[in-house]
Design a protein around this motif. Structure first.
Motif, short mmCIF file in Angstrom:
data_model
loop_
_atom_site.label_atom_id
_atom_site.label_comp_id
_atom_site.label_asym_id
_atom_site.label_seq_id
_atom_site.Cartn_x
_atom_site.Cartn_y
_atom_site.Cartn_z
N SER A 1 0.85 -1.23 -0.03
CA SER A 1 0.06 -0.01 -0.01
C SER A 1 0.63 1.31 -0.10
CB SER A 1 -0.88 -0.03 1.05
OG SER A 1 -0.48 -0.16 2.39
N LYS A 2 1.97 1.16 0.80
CA LYS A 2 2.69 2.42 0.81
C LYS A 2 3.62 2.55 -0.56
CE LYS A 2 3.21 1.87 5.94
NZ LYS A 2 3.78 1.77 6.91
N LEU A 3 4.09 1.41 -0.99
CA LEU A 3 4.87 1.74 -2.32
C LEU A 3 4.04 2.21 -3.29
CD1 LEU A 3 6.48 -1.80 -3.15
CD2 LEU A 3 7.52 0.45 -2.61
N ILE A 4 2.44 1.53 -3.60
CA ILE A 4 1.72 2.09 -4.56
C ILE A 4 1.32 3.65 -4.34
CG2 ILE A 4 -0.46 1.16 -3.54
CD1 ILE A 4 0.34 1.03 -7.42
N GLY A 5 0.91 3.85 -3.06
CA GLY A 5 1.08 5.20 -2.65
C GLY A 5 1.88 6.30 -3.01
N HIS A 6 3.09 5.91 -2.68
CA HIS A 6 4.25 6.81 -3.01
C HIS A 6 4.48 6.97 -4.35
CE1 HIS A 6 5.73 5.78 1.19
NE2 HIS A 6 4.87 6.57 1.34
N ALA A 7 4.26 5.71 -5.07
CA ALA A 7 4.54 5.73 -6.95
C ALA A 7 3.55 6.60 -7.28
CB ALA A 7 4.36 4.41 -7.09
N ARG A 8 2.20 6.60 -6.92
CA ARG A 8 1.24 7.35 -7.53
C ARG A 8 1.37 8.95 -7.45
NH1 ARG A 8 -4.05 3.68 -6.68
NH2 ARG A 8 -3.87 2.51 -8.57
N GLU A 9 1.88 9.25 -6.13
CA GLU A 9 2.47 10.66 -5.93
C GLU A 9 3.35 11.05 -7.00
OE1 GLU A 9 3.36 11.19 -1.91
OE2 GLU A 9 1.66 10.02 -1.20
#
Lengths: 440, 408, 497
Positions: free
Chosen positions: A94-102
């Protein structure tokens, strides 16, 4: 998995530094593919968590703007977090995809069309009055839906076929007090209820039932002034900056209540999508010294309604139940919050026969704004979910998330209600509207 | 060539691996075809071979090692079945796939039947249903290929993904791949107790359906046969295991069958019944009957039996493996090319295939003991044989009839 | 890792080849963008990576047949891939070859309770077969740890094992029928949907099972289903030393009891797992055995008693038996979390897969301690003790230059030791590229040449999964010339492929 992200990037961006550590925990075993909805329907490694981790790693290693293919595959992720729940190595996807989307929103220039769709959703969804208006507008557009495709069509499809329900009782801030003599005889409790922006428009009966149920169990319900959207709609689209004002407003509103003389026993949320979001406030603001502690406090107080009901205990059913209820666990419930047993246990205590959906780990395709942004995949997932749901031949379907209910109710063939509506009905409330309607 | 090789007229019976290699090398040089066999007790199974020299591997009759606590034995192909079974029985172990001897069918001496021949012919009995076949108990092999070279494949451990599983390829290859010089087998603890329950049969289709239900229940049924006995047609179910388990499984079997138990056979009596089934005694075949083995889906067994009874010359039969295997005898007048073709066509129509277990040499030579493979599989099999035996020296024609593969 | 020489000509024609393949499988099922090919660079071993030429995802046997013929015509290599979970680099791409994925062929075509079989496509996940069979009280027994995601096609290619294969056998023992496509375009059907369907011809199913994708592309599999065991109980047995635990393994099996599973975990694994399962292990425990016994209730109870008695006689500190499914799950949890737990105490680990005779366990485990000193790398042991299948977990740090190489050498030493005590290089992960160069330690040149000629019988083009399993190329075309004696072709008639 070893990554070679440039040291400069790691030093300058703590989110990417954290991502690098998380990527290091992934051993590429592939277990996540088994529970990934997009891999299940698209069969492409790029549309799996393991593939996306690889894409994210490459995106940071290369630096600059990602290519359109990378963005496409990251966009397709539903953030259902089934992968995170099943990962044996504890990779925090969740953190990976969240940061990646930012990172994508910061570095990638979307087409004008994509940008306008996304910003419209960001404006509409968190504002119940506007969303309501737009749905009325949508009702006018519905007959012409075959002229449209993609997102517009999906938006029109989301408009309920039936008249929009009247505005619910729980529509403004204030105290919704329980009777003086609670049924359970326990000390009165006091909670803040997040009323959910989308939910209060599409199905206000859920909040009504929630308040009745809580009041009946000796719980005073406060709708805190200043609290509103949880911020998830903006975050789903990678726009954390736009989400933060909502987040901070909520934190302030709830802590004001918590620090008042009456205090708060919990912040109760009856839409699991919102619940996941509130429980993540602590992480979102962890690097903000002014907010980190307050956010963590709010996250710790956040409880799904079924978690909260489990702690206070459900009173005995007052009507004869026994119906076969198929329980659809929302991704935000089972994967995001890892709440698996409480809803089913409560329904059983209320006298229902509870059935699981085959392939229950798969997302129904709703996923926040996903069904609007990725309608084709969302529809495939929806059809698969409906097929699985129908295969157990239940009389009622229940879920703890408005998004899933909206996605599935029209075609489920049986009444699709919120878990609290059944609990409310069984312990003395009115029959859920969806069931009353189906009975006619 | 070494002194130890005893020369018969055209038979070689080496007792050392090097001598097997020498025989093959000589054949390579001379171009002589070799008939490879153990002691030749089951040459009636499979096609007759026309060869210049017989290479008997019965002389390689030593046990290299036997480690009971490891459940493993390595031995020469010439070790007789009886001596192997006696050796491992002493330590409470057995070969679970229940290999038949079939020496009574071929009028040969059971005491001379070898493990090498058993594995090369892939002989598995009634218990295959439960425990797997001969192929499932081979761990490793050594052999001499068609260029006279010694090679090794597999090993001595149960789990092994190290190179192609050439050991399995040897099982059921009837000596057409290599001259086996060593076999390593997986053994299993023999169950201390066995019991067989007999039930009166009813209608064939209903009996097989009921049997299928039993076989998908958690009951340790290690034999499921429907056969004609002096008491009429009966269903026989064997249960083996620990004392405690057998009692519980028997009770469960009885409950699920919901029919009166006609008879219960304990240990020795049970073993005797299954030995007779294994050796095809229930067929009571006359010496001139053709004996067939038909393998097919259980759901097709009834239609095959009906069709074979009407137009296939079927005289007697029984079903094994819950109906997936039918042993049958057909009348002597079916011993013609047309008769064989007809029965094979019936088996094929029932989604199965028919193997001639016993038939006159000429018939097996013209029609083949085994059903013909598809063109693609026949071609691939020929290439595989060639990869081991490029000159085609080993048991030519033992498994295939020239030209048959491409026809099917 | 040395791989076959790359053909730059093929790489130069990437777009042209992609066009040809798109005509066969459809435009969206040929992945050619570099960013999208990147996630396919490795399987379950991330230490080895290579960028595939193209990724092709066909949807039918006929598409696979046409893809193979197309590749043959164009001299393009093919690496078959299921879910990409191989732990031996079996699905490691080659830069001048396509990756042929079976992800779209993921359906269970038929479950037949009467015949007790299931017919499945190669991309079907292992666990979905048992799930589909479950309503009939049946299951598919082989259960590799990866069963939630690994495909049946991949399981067949690697002859996958699993916890329960001690009693119930490996993949190979459960395959009744195969459909496969050869490089010449032939679609072969082997065996069928009943017991004995493959009898009477060469056991080519046996050869294809465990052939690591070098012989043919498997397009359909018929598996045997068996009744789900009525009940199972698990014993957790702690021992004061590795040796006593190893002896107990031999004593249980020597007594004639074949457990459904018998697993070993050393102290290092226990310490890593303890915080994850919120349990503590007695300080004197050096090793733990987990023993599952299944069957009917009275049988299982009797077996639990027998095994308990054996363990106590062998010096167990404590023996606990599960009395409910929840307890059984709890005991198994420690084993199931073992590898993830180790992953948390070290940056990287390397796990290999030798198999040895059970009675040599103490010797080989002692050797491992020596190797650990030699390479200065820590290790832990968690493995299938019942069938002597070792999975030493060698810990290293991929950020430290040279660490991976040391870990690989450590692993190679362990595998050579396995062979030296009568074992084999791989029990269930396969040779792949990982153990390829050790094959010469187990086999002679003749043995390997014999295996390679067998490969030529299936794939004389050598285009299927090149660089795997064998340390040298096959040179199918040269086999006729291989046996040149005294300067003269000995067998001039030997046909050349």
């Amino acid at each position: 998995m070893l990554s070679h992200i440039p040291q400069k990037l790691l030093d300058s961006n703590p989110d990417i530094a954290l991502s690098s550590d998380i990527i290091g925990n992934c051993v590429h075993c592939g277990v996540c593919l088994s529970h990934c909805p997009t891999y299940t329907v698209l069969h492409n490694e790029n549309d799996s968590p393991r593939g996306r981790i690889f894409l994210i790693k490459d995106m940071y290693e290369t630096g600059g703007a990602p290519d359109s293919k990378t963005v496409e595959h990251l966009d397709r992720c539903l953030t259902c977090l089934a992968c995170e729940a099943i990962c044996p190595s504890g990779v925090e996807y969740s953190k990976l995809i969240g940061h990646a989307r930012e990172y994508v929103e910061e570095h990638y220039k979307r087409s004008l069309w994509q940008r306008s769709v996304r910003s419209t959703l960001e404006i509409l969804l968190p504002r119940p009055e506007l969303f309501r208006l737009s749905l009325y507008a949508g009702k006018l557009g519905r007959p012409f839906r075959s002229l449209f495709s993609g997102t517009i069509r999906a938006m029109l499809d989301m408009v309920p076929k039936n008249p929009l329900p009247a505005i619910g009782k729980i529509n403004k801030p204030g105290l919704y007090a329980s009777p003086d003599q609670p049924a359970t005889g326990q000390r009165k409790k006091r909670i803040a209820l997040l009323t959910g922006c989308v939910q209060n428009t599409l199905d206000p009966a859920i909040n009504d039932a929630t308040v009745r149920l809580l009041n009946r169990h000796g719980v005073d319900v406060v709708v805190a002034r200043g609290a509103g959207c949880c911020g998830a709609p903006a975050e789903h689209m990678g726009d954390e900056d736009k989400a933060l004002p909502y987040v901070k407003a909520n934190i302030d509103a709830w802590l004001r209540e918590a620090d008042s003389p009456e205090g708060l026993d919990a912040i109760v949320i009856n839409a699991s999508g919102c619940g996941t979001s509130v429980k993540a406030y602590g992480h979102v603001l962890r690097n903000d010294p002014a907010w980190a502690e307050k956010a963590a406090r709010v996250s710790a107080m956040a409880k799904d309604i079924t978690e909260f009901m489990t702690t206070i205990g459900l009173s005995k059913p007052v009507i004869e139940t026994g119906q076969r209820v198929v329980y659809h666990s929302a991704c935000s419930m089972q994967h995001g919050q890892r709440i698996v047993l409480p809803p089913k246990t409560l329904l059983r205590e209320a006298g229902f026969e509870v059935l699981d959906v085959p392939e229950g780990y798969l997302c129904c395709g709703s996923a926040g704004t996903y069904n609007l942004l990725q309608p084709e995949i969302a529809n495939q997932l929806k059809d698969r979910k409906l097929k699985n749901l129908k295969s157990v031949h239940a009389q009622i379907a229940a879920s703890g998330n408005i998004g899933c209910i909206t996605q599935l109710a029209d075609e489920a063939g049986i009444p699709f209600v919120h878990t609290v509506e059944l609990l409310d009905w069984a312990t003395g409330g009115p029959i859920p509207p969806a069931m009353a309607k189906m009975a006619h | 060539m070494s002194e130890t090789v005893q020369k018969a007229a055209t038979a070689m019976r080496p007792t050392k691996v090097e001598d097997v290699a020498s025989v093959v090398k000589d054949a390579v040089l001379s171009g002589h075809k070799l008939e490879i066999r153990g002691n030749g007790t089951r040459t009636g199974y499979g096609n007759p071979v026309q060869a210049d020299t017989t290479l008997e591997l019965g002389g390689l009759d030593q046990i290299e090692f036997y480690e009971p606590e490891e459940l493993v034995i390595r031995l020469g192909p010439g070790v007789t079945m009886q001596s192997l079974q006696a050796t491992i029985a002493e330590r409470g172990q057995y070969l679970p796939f229940e290999p038949p001897f079939w020496t009574s069918l071929y009028g040969t001496d059971p005491a001379r039947a070898t493990i090498g021949g058993t594995m090369a012919s892939a002989l598995s009995g009634p218990r295959r249903l439960f425990t797997g076949a001969a192929r499932d108990y081979i761990l490793g092999i050594e052999g001499i290929n068609g260029q006279g070279e010694h090679f090794v494949a597999g090993g001595r451990t149960v789990k092994n993904v190290t190179g192609y599983d050439v050991s399995k390829l040897m099982v059921g290859s009837f000596g057409t791949i290599a001259a086996l010089t060593s076999l390593t087998l997986k053994l299993w603890p023999a169950p201390p107790r066995e019991q067989t329950l007999l039930f009166e049969a009813t209608d064939l289709a209903a009996d097989l359906a009921r049997t299928a239900e039993i076989l998908r229940a958690p009951i340790a049924v290690s034999g499921a046969t429907r056969l004609e006995t002096p008491q009429g047609w009966q269903l026989a179910f064997r249960i083996e295991g620990m004392e405690e388990g057998v009692a519980e499984h028997v009770a469960e079997l009885t409950r699920r069958m919901a029919r009166p138990v006609a008879a219960t056979l304990d240990d020795k009596d049970s073993a005797a019944l299954w030995a007779s089934i294994r050796e095809l005694d229930p067929l009571n075949a006359t010496p001139d009957d053709l004996i067939w083995r038909v393998n097919l889906p259980v759901s097709q067994a009834k239609s095959f039996i009906d069709a074979a009874g009407q137009g296939g010359g079927l005289s007697r039969y029984f079903t094994d493996w819950g109906g997936a295997e039918i042993f049958c005898a057909t009348k002597p007048e079916t011993a013609t090319d047309a008769g064989v073709t007809r029965l094979r066509a019936l088996a094929k129509a029932s989604s199965g295939h028919a193997t001639l277990v016993r038939a006159p040499d000429a018939l097996r030579r013209s029609q083949g003991a085994f059903p013909p493979a598809s063109a693609a599989v026949a071609a691939l099999s020929a290439r595989v044989r060639k990869a081991f035996d490029p000159m085609g020296l080993f048991n030519p024609g033992r498994m295939t009839v020239a030209g048959q593969g491409s026809k099917a | 890792m040395k791989m076959p020489v790359t053909d730059p000509g093929v790489i130069a024609r990437r777009e042209q080849l992609a066009t040809g393949l798109r005509a066969i499988v459809g435009a969206e099922w040929v992945i050619s963008e570099e960013s999208e090919r990147a996630p396919y660079q490795c399987d379950g071993i991330t230490a080895y990576m290579a960028m595939p030429l193209l990724v092709v995802l066909p949807a039918s046997t006929d598409e696979i047949r046409r893809v193979l013929l197309f590749c043959k015509e164009n001299g393009v290599k093919i690496v078959p891939r299921g879910s990409g979970t191989s732990l031996s680099g079996g699905a490691l791409p080659v830069e001048d070859g396509i990756l042929l994925g079976t992800a779209r062929l993921c359906n269970i075509l038929d479950v037949n309770p009467t015949e007790r079989i299931a017919r499945v496509q190669p991309g079907a996940r292992n666990i979905t077969v048992s799930e589909a069979a479950s309503p009939h009280g049946l299951c598919y027994m082989p259960d590799p740890s990866s069963q939630i995601i690994s495909t049946i096609g991949g399981n067949v290619a690697e002859n996958a094992g699993g916890v329960h294969c001690l009693k119930y056998g490996v993949t190979s023992n459960h395959i009744l029928g195969l459909e496969a496509v050869l490089m010449n375009g032939d679609v072969i059907h082997l065996g069928g949907n009943y017991l004995g369907a493959a009898d009477g011809s060469l056991d080519l199913i046996g050869v294809l099972t465990g052939s690591e994708g070098l012989l043919a592309v498997i397009t359909e599999i018929t598996v045997r289903l068996v009744p789900k065991p009525e009940t199972a109980r698990v014993l957790s047995m702690s021992f004061p030393s590795v040796d006593t635990a190893c002896h107990c393994v031999g004593a249980i099996i020597g007594s004639g009891i074949i457990p459904a599973g018998l697993e070993f975990m050393d102290r290092k694994v226990l310490d890593a797992v303890a915080p994850l399962i919120q349990e503590t292990f007695d300080a004197s425990t050096a090793a733990l055995l987990i023993c599952e016994l299944d069957g009917c209730k009275s049988e299982v109870d009797a077996l639990v008693q027998s095994v308990t008695a054996i363990a106590q006689k062998e010096g167990a500190i404590e023996v606990r038996a599960s009395n409910s499914d929840a307890e059984r799950e709890r005991i198994w949890r420690s084993r199931k979390l073992a590898f993830a737990a180790i992953g948390k105490i070290c940056r990287d680990y390397y796990c290999t897969d030798g198999t040895i005779p059970r009675n040599r366990l103490p010797d080989v485990l002692a050797k491992m301690a020596e190797f650990s000193k030699k390479y200065g790398l820590d290790y832990a042991n968690c493995f299938h003790a019942g069938d002597g299948n070792l999975h030493p977990i060698i810990m290293y740090d991929s950020r430290k230059p040279g660490d991976l190489e040391k870990a690989e050498e450590f692993g190679a030493d362990v595998l050579r030791t396995c062979v030296d005590v009568g074992g084999v290089l791989s029990g269930e992960h396969g040779i792949g590229v990982e153990k390829r160069d050790l094959m010469t330690h187990q086999f002679t040149t003749t043995d390997l040449e014999q295996q390679q000629t067998l490969r030529c019988a299936f794939d004389p083009t050598e285009l299927l999964n090149p660089g795997k399993m064998f340390p040298t190329p096959c040179r199918c075309a040269e086999f006729g010339r291989m046996h040149v004696h005294n300067g003269q072709l000995r067998f001039p008639d030997v046909p050349r492929f």
